[in-house]
Design a protein around this motif. Sequence first.
Motif, short mmCIF file in Angstrom:
data_model
loop_
_atom_site.label_atom_id
_atom_site.label_comp_id
_atom_site.label_asym_id
_atom_site.label_seq_id
_atom_site.Cartn_x
_atom_site.Cartn_y
_atom_site.Cartn_z
N HIS A 1 -10.22 -47.87 128.42
CA HIS A 1 -9.28 -47.64 127.31
C HIS A 1 -7.93 -48.32 127.55
N MET A 2 -7.79 -49.10 128.59
CA MET A 2 -6.48 -49.63 128.96
C MET A 2 -5.94 -50.68 128.00
N ASP A 3 -6.73 -51.17 127.07
CA ASP A 3 -6.20 -52.07 126.04
C ASP A 3 -5.26 -51.34 125.08
N PHE A 4 -5.27 -50.01 125.13
CA PHE A 4 -4.46 -49.21 124.23
C PHE A 4 -3.30 -48.58 124.99
N PRO A 5 -2.05 -48.87 124.60
CA PRO A 5 -0.90 -48.32 125.30
C PRO A 5 -0.90 -46.79 125.31
N GLY A 6 -0.43 -46.23 126.41
CA GLY A 6 -0.39 -44.79 126.58
C GLY A 6 -1.48 -44.26 127.48
N THR A 7 -2.56 -45.02 127.62
CA THR A 7 -3.64 -44.62 128.53
C THR A 7 -3.17 -44.71 129.97
N ILE A 8 -3.49 -43.71 130.75
CA ILE A 8 -3.22 -43.72 132.20
C ILE A 8 -4.54 -43.50 132.90
N THR A 9 -4.88 -44.38 133.82
CA THR A 9 -6.18 -44.29 134.48
C THR A 9 -6.03 -44.25 135.98
N ILE A 10 -7.00 -43.64 136.63
CA ILE A 10 -7.09 -43.67 138.08
C ILE A 10 -8.50 -44.13 138.46
N SER A 11 -8.67 -44.53 139.70
CA SER A 11 -9.97 -45.01 140.16
C SER A 11 -10.93 -43.85 140.35
N PRO A 12 -12.23 -44.12 140.31
CA PRO A 12 -13.19 -43.06 140.61
C PRO A 12 -12.95 -42.44 141.98
N GLU A 13 -12.57 -43.27 142.95
CA GLU A 13 -12.33 -42.76 144.30
C GLU A 13 -11.16 -41.77 144.32
N THR A 14 -10.09 -42.12 143.58
CA THR A 14 -8.94 -41.21 143.52
C THR A 14 -9.30 -39.91 142.83
N LEU A 15 -10.06 -40.02 141.75
CA LEU A 15 -10.48 -38.80 141.05
C LEU A 15 -11.34 -37.93 141.95
N MET A 16 -12.28 -38.54 142.65
CA MET A 16 -13.17 -37.76 143.52
C MET A 16 -12.39 -37.10 144.66
N GLU A 17 -11.39 -37.79 145.20
CA GLU A 17 -10.57 -37.17 146.25
C GLU A 17 -9.74 -36.02 145.69
N THR A 18 -9.28 -36.14 144.46
CA THR A 18 -8.53 -35.06 143.83
C THR A 18 -9.43 -33.85 143.61
N ILE A 19 -10.63 -34.09 143.12
CA ILE A 19 -11.59 -33.00 142.93
C ILE A 19 -11.90 -32.34 144.27
N ARG A 20 -12.08 -33.16 145.29
CA ARG A 20 -12.38 -32.62 146.63
C ARG A 20 -11.22 -31.73 147.11
N ALA A 21 -9.99 -32.16 146.87
CA ALA A 21 -8.82 -31.38 147.29
C ALA A 21 -8.74 -30.06 146.52
#
Length: 250
Positions: A78-98
């Motif tokens: 969705h990054m072609d549209f301004p306002g979207t903020i994305t993180i990598s799958p690895e970052t998301l998985m580490e956040t879920i793990r935490a």
Amino acid sequence: MSRDTVLLAEHAWPDVEAALEDGTRTAIVAVGSIEQHGPHLPVIMDSLAGDELSRRVAERLGDAIAAPTIRPGCSGHHMDFPGTITISPETLMETIRAYCRSLDAHGFEHVVLLPTHGGNFAPVNTVAPEIAREIEATVIPLANLDELMTLMNEGLRAAGVEYEEPVIHAGAAETAIVLAVAEDLVRTDELEVGHEGDVSVARLLGEGFRSVSENGVLGDPREATAEAGEEILERIADAHAERIRAERGE
């Protein structure tokens, strides 16, 4: 709990300690996003849905608490549209793990992962069994995207909206949800139809969402009603609560 809410964020730590001592044993963790949802919906739509569903599921269970929704999520397409903020799958998985490690350390016996954005389903399904091997709590992923979209379409029909969305994003179903929970955030003067019909998910993910829909919408949000949004949320919450009870052996 000493306060009449299932929302973890609204409690002080003694409230949570008392809840655990009184038998609260399940934590619901929604996994949302901050991404475009067409010209008429706020970028926080998926997280709004996560807030609402985690609360409703926790209330149904009666011995659960809703943790703050994780945001942002994996929204690179969705990054072609301004306002979207994305993180990598690895970052998301580490956040879920935490999250899971923290809740486990406090004594929760079950941690439920409830993604509300399609791009988060694969990371949730990947990391859930890994976390389950690391902590004492049972990890319960509610991450079947096809099942979720089926429930959403069923909710539309049950509320009298004869409209089917093969892939759901910012159309009738999601607009209905926001109408139900935060009507003032829907820009009703900006409702416009997007791409209708089948969608190549490979193209959507590989080339970006704009390659499929110029305005960021799939389907026709003009079909949405608040009544349909309420029906959708109730059906999903019922299905999730039933699944959790089954996973807990009840």
